[in-house]
Design an enzyme around this catalytic site. Sequence first.
Site, PDB file in Angstrom:
ATOM      1  N   SER A 155      52.459   2.014  -3.944  1.00 52.15           N
ATOM      2  CA  SER A 155      52.603   2.857  -5.182  1.00 52.15           C
ATOM      3  C   SER A 155      52.974   3.950  -4.035  1.00 52.15           C
ATOM      4  CB  SER A 155      51.600   3.797  -5.581  1.00 52.15           C
ATOM      5  OG  SER A 155      51.205   4.662  -6.279  1.00 52.15           O
ATOM      6  N   TYR A 168      42.019   2.363  -4.471  1.00 57.56           N
ATOM      7  CA  TYR A 168      43.294   2.444  -4.708  1.00 57.56           C
ATOM      8  C   TYR A 168      44.958   2.784  -3.721  1.00 57.56           C
ATOM      9  CZ  TYR A 168      47.719   2.706  -7.822  1.00 57.56           C
ATOM     10  OH  TYR A 168      49.057   1.330  -8.264  1.00 57.56           O
TER      11      TYR A 168
HETATM   12  N1  LIG Z   1      51.558   3.260 -13.912  1.00 58.02           N
HETATM   13  C1  LIG Z   1      52.252   3.846 -12.604  1.00 58.02           C
HETATM   14  O1  LIG Z   1      52.574   4.799 -13.348  1.00 58.02           O
HETATM   15  C2  LIG Z   1      52.229   3.116 -11.419  1.00 58.02           C
HETATM   16  C3  LIG Z   1      52.520   3.895 -10.705  1.00 58.02           C
HETATM   17  C4  LIG Z   1      52.389   3.419  -9.129  1.00 58.02           C
HETATM   18  C5  LIG Z   1      52.605   1.531  -8.852  1.00 58.02           C
HETATM   19  N2  LIG Z   1      52.160   0.736  -9.941  1.00 58.02           N
HETATM   20  C6  LIG Z   1      51.268  -0.443  -9.876  1.00 58.02           C
HETATM   21  O2  LIG Z   1      52.271  -1.044 -10.705  1.00 58.02           O
HETATM   22  C7  LIG Z   1      51.517  -2.046 -11.237  1.00 58.02           C
HETATM   23  C8  LIG Z   1      51.460  -2.310 -12.958  1.00 58.02           C
HETATM   24  O3  LIG Z   1      50.535  -0.761 -13.814  1.00 58.02           O
HETATM   25  P1  LIG Z   1      51.048  -0.591 -14.735  1.00 58.02           P
HETATM   26  O4  LIG Z   1      50.643   0.166 -14.812  1.00 58.02           O
HETATM   27  O5  LIG Z   1      51.296  -1.901 -15.601  1.00 58.02           O
HETATM   28  O6  LIG Z   1      49.274  -0.985 -14.080  1.00 58.02           O
HETATM   29  P2  LIG Z   1      48.320  -1.398 -16.146  1.00 58.02           P
HETATM   30  O7  LIG Z   1      46.666  -0.784 -15.948  1.00 58.02           O
HETATM   31  O8  LIG Z   1      48.681  -0.513 -17.286  1.00 58.02           O
HETATM   32  O9  LIG Z   1      48.364  -3.181 -16.139  1.00 58.02           O
HETATM   33  C9  LIG Z   1      47.559  -4.023 -15.480  1.00 58.02           C
HETATM   34  C10 LIG Z   1      47.495  -5.088 -15.722  1.00 58.02           C
HETATM   35  O10 LIG Z   1      46.712  -6.183 -14.710  1.00 58.02           O
HETATM   36  C11 LIG Z   1      46.332  -6.689 -15.560  1.00 58.02           C
HETATM   37  N3  LIG Z   1      45.073  -7.413 -14.464  1.00 58.02           N
HETATM   38  C12 LIG Z   1      43.414  -6.345 -14.023  1.00 58.02           C
HETATM   39  N4  LIG Z   1      42.658  -7.075 -13.059  1.00 58.02           N
HETATM   40  C13 LIG Z   1      43.420  -8.481 -13.383  1.00 58.02           C
HETATM   41  C14 LIG Z   1      43.092  -9.487 -12.716  1.00 58.02           C
HETATM   42  N5  LIG Z   1      42.135  -9.657 -11.936  1.00 58.02           N
HETATM   43  N6  LIG Z   1      44.076 -10.371 -12.592  1.00 58.02           N
HETATM   44  C15 LIG Z   1      45.033 -11.291 -14.013  1.00 58.02           C
HETATM   45  N7  LIG Z   1      45.749  -9.663 -14.381  1.00 58.02           N
HETATM   46  C16 LIG Z   1      44.858  -8.892 -14.124  1.00 58.02           C
HETATM   47  C17 LIG Z   1      45.595  -5.985 -16.309  1.00 58.02           C
HETATM   48  O11 LIG Z   1      44.833  -7.131 -17.388  1.00 58.02           O
HETATM   49  C18 LIG Z   1      47.538  -5.389 -17.220  1.00 58.02           C
HETATM   50  O12 LIG Z   1      47.649  -6.431 -17.431  1.00 58.02           O
HETATM   51  C19 LIG Z   1      49.916  -2.089 -10.477  1.00 58.02           C
HETATM   52  O13 LIG Z   1      49.649  -2.577  -9.077  1.00 58.02           O
HETATM   53  C20 LIG Z   1      50.043  -0.815 -10.213  1.00 58.02           C
HETATM   54  O14 LIG Z   1      49.123  -0.673  -8.854  1.00 58.02           O
HETATM   55  C21 LIG Z   1      51.697   1.988 -11.206  1.00 58.02           C
END
Ligand SMILES: NC(=O)c1ccc[n+]([C@@H]2O[C@H](COP(=O)([O-])OP(=O)(O)OC[C@H]3O[C@@H](n4cnc5c(N)ncnc54)[C@H](O)[C@@H]3O)[C@@H](O)[C@H]2O)c1
Length: 262
Positions: A155, A168
């Site tokens: 991130s 996080y």
């Molecule tokens: N959206 C953002 O602003 C952002 C920014 C930087 C990084 N990220 C990273 O990108 C990735 C996706 O982000 P997002 O916004 O889609 O997150 P989100 O929280 O919307 O989705 C996460 C998904 O992971 C699944 N999950 C959670 N625990 C799990 C487990 N133990 N096993 C399998 N699946 C599991 C959840 O059910 C969900 O579908 C993450 O790694 C997040 O940290 C997101």
Amino acid sequence: MPVASVPEPGSPPIGGLEGRVAIVTGGGQGIGRAAAHAFAACGALPVIADVNADKAAAVAAEIGPAALALPTDVADPASVEAMTETALRDRGRIDILFNSAAIFSTLKMRPFWEIPLDEWRRVLDINVTGTMLATRAVVPAMRAAGWGRVINVSSAAVNRGRERYLHYIASKSAVIGMTRSMARELGGFGIAVNCILPGATMTEIPRETTTAEGFKAFAQSQCFKRTETPDDLIGCILFLASPQTGFLTGQSLTVDGGGSHL
Ligand SMILES: NC(=O)c1ccc[n+]([C@@H]2O[C@H](COP(=O)([O-])OP(=O)(O)OC[C@H]3O[C@@H](n4cnc5c(N)ncnc54)[C@H](O)[C@@H]3O)[C@@H](O)[C@H]2O)c1
């Protein structure tokens, strides 16, 4: 020793994903869901591996027969082994792993001294250990093929040192270091390991970590002054999955509209 594949003469600049099997952990929503759709659009076969079985099935249904939904808990070694076994049995190969699963959108922001220790441990367990377990589970198949692409997800909040969710930040900092070391350990098998660092990305899921006002503030702090969406990440994800970028490994690519410069 296997070497990274070289593009065939006349092949498109980014491509070569047709028929490749791409496991997307956390593919049930958000960035993982968008990546699964993008892989399918390029002719790859996405495997939607999410702990939320209903969401995994829904995304697979959106994509159609190219996709396979596999309820998977990345923090559970038996579950990720079952994911690999089923993917190999049903699809015959594993080429790409997109490690998107994380505890993220459900996190509550608070000073680190107020984070309950069990929540701290759970975030590290899924975001760090889960990334390792999912990668470990796909290595034998990629190693046997002499080809593989692992794309980890950190991130841009790490670059910024964003406050109020230290577990996080700790987890996503670890993913950058793991990417470098995994790249060294897996390079000899023809497996590239890279990482993307998304900025504040607005997905279909509301969350407590960023409000509408927060998204506006992020946009203003970027070089490109609009809110990031999953579509903004797709080109870089496909780039890192492509056969044409096989000499790139151990790298962490910040894709945040120029919000941070590291
Ligand atoms: N959206 C953002 O602003 C952002 C920014 C930087 C990084 N990220 C990273 O990108 C990735 C996706 O982000 P997002 O916004 O889609 O997150 P989100 O929280 O919307 O989705 C996460 C998904 O992971 C699944 N999950 C959670 N625990 C799990 C487990 N133990 N096993 C399998 N699946 C599991 C959840 O059910 C969900 O579908 C993450 O790694 C997040 O940290 C997101």
